[in-house]
Design a protein around this motif. Structure first.
Motif, mmCIF file in Angstrom:
data_model
loop_
_atom_site.group_PDB
_atom_site.id
_atom_site.type_symbol
_atom_site.label_atom_id
_atom_site.label_comp_id
_atom_site.label_asym_id
_atom_site.label_seq_id
_atom_site.Cartn_x
_atom_site.Cartn_y
_atom_site.Cartn_z
ATOM 1 N N TYR A 195 0.699 -1.298 0.071
ATOM 2 C CA TYR A 195 0.195 0.050 0.045
ATOM 3 C C TYR A 195 0.677 1.316 0.018
ATOM 4 C CZ TYR A 195 -4.075 -2.829 0.911
ATOM 5 O OH TYR A 195 -5.216 -3.939 0.794
ATOM 6 N N SER A 196 0.320 2.465 -0.426
ATOM 7 C CA SER A 196 0.862 3.683 -0.539
ATOM 8 C C SER A 196 -0.223 4.711 -0.294
ATOM 9 C CB SER A 196 1.573 3.803 -1.780
ATOM 10 O OG SER A 196 0.641 4.100 -3.063
ATOM 11 N N GLN A 197 0.067 5.818 0.159
ATOM 12 C CA GLN A 197 -0.724 7.111 0.169
ATOM 13 C C GLN A 197 -1.368 7.042 -1.069
ATOM 14 O OE1 GLN A 197 -1.122 10.176 -1.234
ATOM 15 N NE2 GLN A 197 0.992 10.394 -2.313
ATOM 16 N N ASN A 198 -0.981 7.018 -2.213
ATOM 17 C CA ASN A 198 -1.944 6.899 -3.523
ATOM 18 C C ASN A 198 -2.954 5.972 -3.640
ATOM 19 O OD1 ASN A 198 -0.692 9.165 -4.940
ATOM 20 N ND2 ASN A 198 0.882 8.032 -5.693
ATOM 21 N N SER A 199 -2.817 4.725 -3.256
ATOM 22 C CA SER A 199 -3.548 3.367 -3.395
ATOM 23 C C SER A 199 -4.522 3.678 -2.215
ATOM 24 C CB SER A 199 -2.754 2.093 -3.310
ATOM 25 O OG SER A 199 -2.228 1.828 -1.936
ATOM 26 N N LEU A 200 -4.447 4.117 -0.982
ATOM 27 C CA LEU A 200 -5.024 4.264 -0.140
ATOM 28 C C LEU A 200 -6.177 5.473 -0.476
ATOM 29 C CD1 LEU A 200 -2.935 3.604 3.125
ATOM 30 C CD2 LEU A 200 -4.646 2.115 2.158
ATOM 31 N N ASN A 201 -5.428 6.404 -0.854
ATOM 32 C CA ASN A 201 -6.266 7.709 -1.246
ATOM 33 C C ASN A 201 -7.498 7.307 -2.212
ATOM 34 O OD1 ASN A 201 -7.032 10.594 -0.627
ATOM 35 N ND2 ASN A 201 -6.418 10.450 -3.165
ATOM 36 N N THR A 202 -7.014 6.384 -3.448
ATOM 37 C CA THR A 202 -7.412 5.990 -4.524
ATOM 38 C C THR A 202 -8.972 5.150 -3.969
ATOM 39 O OG1 THR A 202 -5.914 5.932 -5.912
ATOM 40 C CG2 THR A 202 -7.634 4.747 -6.441
ATOM 41 N N TYR A 203 -8.648 4.601 -3.062
ATOM 42 C CA TYR A 203 -9.773 3.744 -2.552
ATOM 43 C C TYR A 203 -10.751 4.628 -1.704
ATOM 44 C CZ TYR A 203 -12.793 0.271 -0.259
ATOM 45 O OH TYR A 203 -13.681 -0.543 -0.061
ATOM 46 N N LYS A 204 -10.266 5.609 -0.820
ATOM 47 C CA LYS A 204 -10.961 6.418 -0.494
ATOM 48 C C LYS A 204 -11.931 7.332 -1.299
ATOM 49 C CE LYS A 204 -10.087 9.046 2.984
ATOM 50 N NZ LYS A 204 -9.320 10.196 3.818
ATOM 51 N N VAL A 205 -11.439 7.874 -2.366
ATOM 52 C CA VAL A 205 -12.232 8.577 -3.388
ATOM 53 C C VAL A 205 -13.121 7.774 -3.987
ATOM 54 C CG1 VAL A 205 -11.453 9.538 -5.890
ATOM 55 C CG2 VAL A 205 -10.032 10.094 -3.624
ATOM 56 N N CYS A 206 -12.785 6.409 -4.573
ATOM 57 C CA CYS A 206 -13.609 5.564 -5.275
ATOM 58 C C CYS A 206 -13.073 4.486 -5.134
ATOM 59 C CB CYS A 206 -13.978 6.170 -6.585
ATOM 60 S SG CYS A 206 -15.246 5.103 -7.414
ATOM 61 N N PRO A 207 -13.840 3.212 -4.404
ATOM 62 C CA PRO A 207 -13.730 1.868 -4.438
ATOM 63 C C PRO A 207 -13.500 1.207 -5.984
ATOM 64 C CG PRO A 207 -14.976 2.069 -2.697
ATOM 65 C CD PRO A 207 -14.742 3.450 -3.423
ATOM 66 N N THR A 208 -14.478 1.761 -6.846
ATOM 67 C CA THR A 208 -14.340 1.105 -8.187
ATOM 68 C C THR A 208 -12.917 1.553 -8.827
ATOM 69 O OG1 THR A 208 -16.534 0.939 -8.160
ATOM 70 C CG2 THR A 208 -15.500 0.967 -10.425
ATOM 71 N N LYS A 209 -12.804 2.787 -8.780
ATOM 72 C CA LYS A 209 -11.452 3.405 -9.253
ATOM 73 C C LYS A 209 -10.003 2.516 -8.728
ATOM 74 C CE LYS A 209 -8.726 7.490 -9.879
ATOM 75 N NZ LYS A 209 -8.447 9.024 -9.716
ATOM 76 N N PHE A 210 -10.245 2.164 -7.590
ATOM 77 C CA PHE A 210 -9.180 1.341 -7.063
ATOM 78 C C PHE A 210 -8.991 0.087 -7.664
ATOM 79 C CE2 PHE A 210 -7.338 -1.858 -4.311
ATOM 80 C CZ PHE A 210 -5.938 -1.207 -3.544
ATOM 81 N N LYS A 211 -10.087 -0.488 -8.028
ATOM 82 C CA LYS A 211 -10.229 -1.735 -8.824
ATOM 83 C C LYS A 211 -9.582 -1.608 -10.058
ATOM 84 C CE LYS A 211 -13.577 -5.436 -10.698
ATOM 85 N NZ LYS A 211 -12.958 -5.166 -12.022
ATOM 86 N N TYR A 212 -10.187 -0.475 -10.905
ATOM 87 C CA TYR A 212 -9.682 -0.358 -12.124
ATOM 88 C C TYR A 212 -8.034 -0.141 -12.134
ATOM 89 C CZ TYR A 212 -14.170 0.545 -13.988
ATOM 90 O OH TYR A 212 -15.525 0.487 -14.243
#
Length: 262
Positions: free
Chosen positions: A10-27
Motif C-alpha cells: 500500500y501507499s498513500q496513492n492507493s489508499l487515497n484512491t480507495y477513499k475517493v472511489c473503490p471502483t477506481k481502486f479496482k481499475y
C-alpha cells in the motif's frame, strides 16, 4: 481477499484512491488499467504531470549536490529552485535524503512512502513535498490528507530505526511547498496522539480494502464482514476512468486535484 492483494504494498496513492472511489481502486490496482497517454486531448494534463516530474528531478539533483541540468532559458524552474534554496538551505550538520523510500510491515500488510526530501537534523525529521500544480493548496486541506497521514506515520516508525537516531514526535514536521504561490512552506506538526490516530486510520482502511469484493471469485474467501464494491458517483467527473465507467468524457482540467490526493 482478492488474490492480487495478497502481496500488495500500500501507499498513500492507493489508499487515497480507495477513499475517493473503490471502483477506481479496482481499475487501477486490481485490473491494472492506465490512461492512454497518446490521446491528443490529454496533452495539457500530461504536460502538467511532466512539469512536476521534471521539477522533482531538478530538486533531487540539487540536494544530491550534482548538476541540476537546468538550461538558462527555463525561467520558471530557475525561479522555483531559487526559492527552495532559501527555504531549505543546505547545511553541513544536516543529512539530506531526496527521493527517499521507506517500507513497513504493518499488521498483515506492507506499506511504503517515497518522500521528495527528508532532512535529518539534530533529533529532528523534516519532510518536504514539492507541489507544482496550478491550483493553490490550502493548509486546511492538508492536515487530513492521506499523504500527510502515511508520510508522517512512516517517518516516525521507520526513519529513526534506519538511521539510528532518536526523534520525538514533536520534532517531526511535514512541509508542503508550492513555489509558484508561497514564500514559506505550509507546515504540519506532529504528536504522539496524531501518530496513534494515523496508525488506526491506516490499519482500518487497509482492512476495508482487504474485505472488499472486487471480483466474483472473492466471495469464495470472504464469508463474513465482506464489503460490496461501490462507485462514488460524486467523483466521476473528476476521474480519468469516467469514460470507461460511465461513457462520459473526462474533464482533465479538474483531474489534477484528485491526482495529488486532495
Amino acid at each position: 481477499m482478492n488474490k492480487k492483494l495478497k502481496n500488495f504494498t500500500y501507499s498513500q496513492n492507493s489508499l487515497n484512491t480507495y477513499k475517493v472511489c473503490p471502483t477506481k481502486f479496482k481499475y487501477k490496482y486490481i485490473d491494472n488499467i492506465s490512461l492512454n497517454i497518446g490521446e491528443v486531448e490529454n496533452r495539457d494534463y500530461y504536460e502538467s504531470l511532466k512539469l512536476g516530474r521534471d521539477f522533482h528531478l531538478v530538486c533531487e539533483r540539487y540536494f544530491r549536490k550534482i548538476p541540476t541540468g537546468l538550461s538558462s532559458g527555463n525561467e520558471k524552474f530557475e525561479r522555483w529552485i531559487k526559492k527552495i534554496k532559501k527555504v531549505v538551505p543546505i547545511k553541513d550538520e544536516n543529512i539530506y535524503l531526496p527521493e527517499y523510500e521507506v517500507r513497513l510491515r504493518l499488521g498483515e500488510n506492507n506499506i511504503q512512502a517515497k518522500y521528495d526530501l527528508v532532512v535529518i537534523g539534530k533529533n529532528t525529521i523534516s519532510i518536504w513535498d514539492w507541489k507544482t500544480e496550478a491550483k493553490k493548496i490550502e493548509h486546511r486541506n492538508l492536515e487530513n490528507r492521506m499523504q500527510t497521514i502515511v508520510y508522517m506515520f512512516l517517518a516516525k516508525e521507520v526513519i529513526p530505526k534506519l538511521l539510528d537516531v532518536e526523534v520525538d514526535y514533536k520534532n517531526i514536521k511535514m512541509n508542503y511547498y508550492q513555489p509558484e504561490f508561497y514564500v514559506d512552506p505550509i507546515t504540519i506538526n506532529y504528536s504522539e496522539e496524531k501518530h496513534n490516530i494515523n496508525k488506526n486510520k491506516i490499519l482500518s482502511l487497509m482492512d476495508i480494502v482487504q474485505r472488499t469484493v472486487f471480483e466474483e471469485e472473492d466471495y469464495k474467501d470472504i464469508c463474513e464482514n465482506k464489503i460490496d464494491l461501490i462507485k462514488n458517483k460524486d467523483n466521476c467527473k473528476f476521474c480519468e476512468f469516467n469514460k470507461l465507467c460511465n461513457g462520459q468524457e473526462v474533464d482533465y482540467k479538474n483531474l489534477e486535484d484528485e491526482v495529488y490526493g486532495t
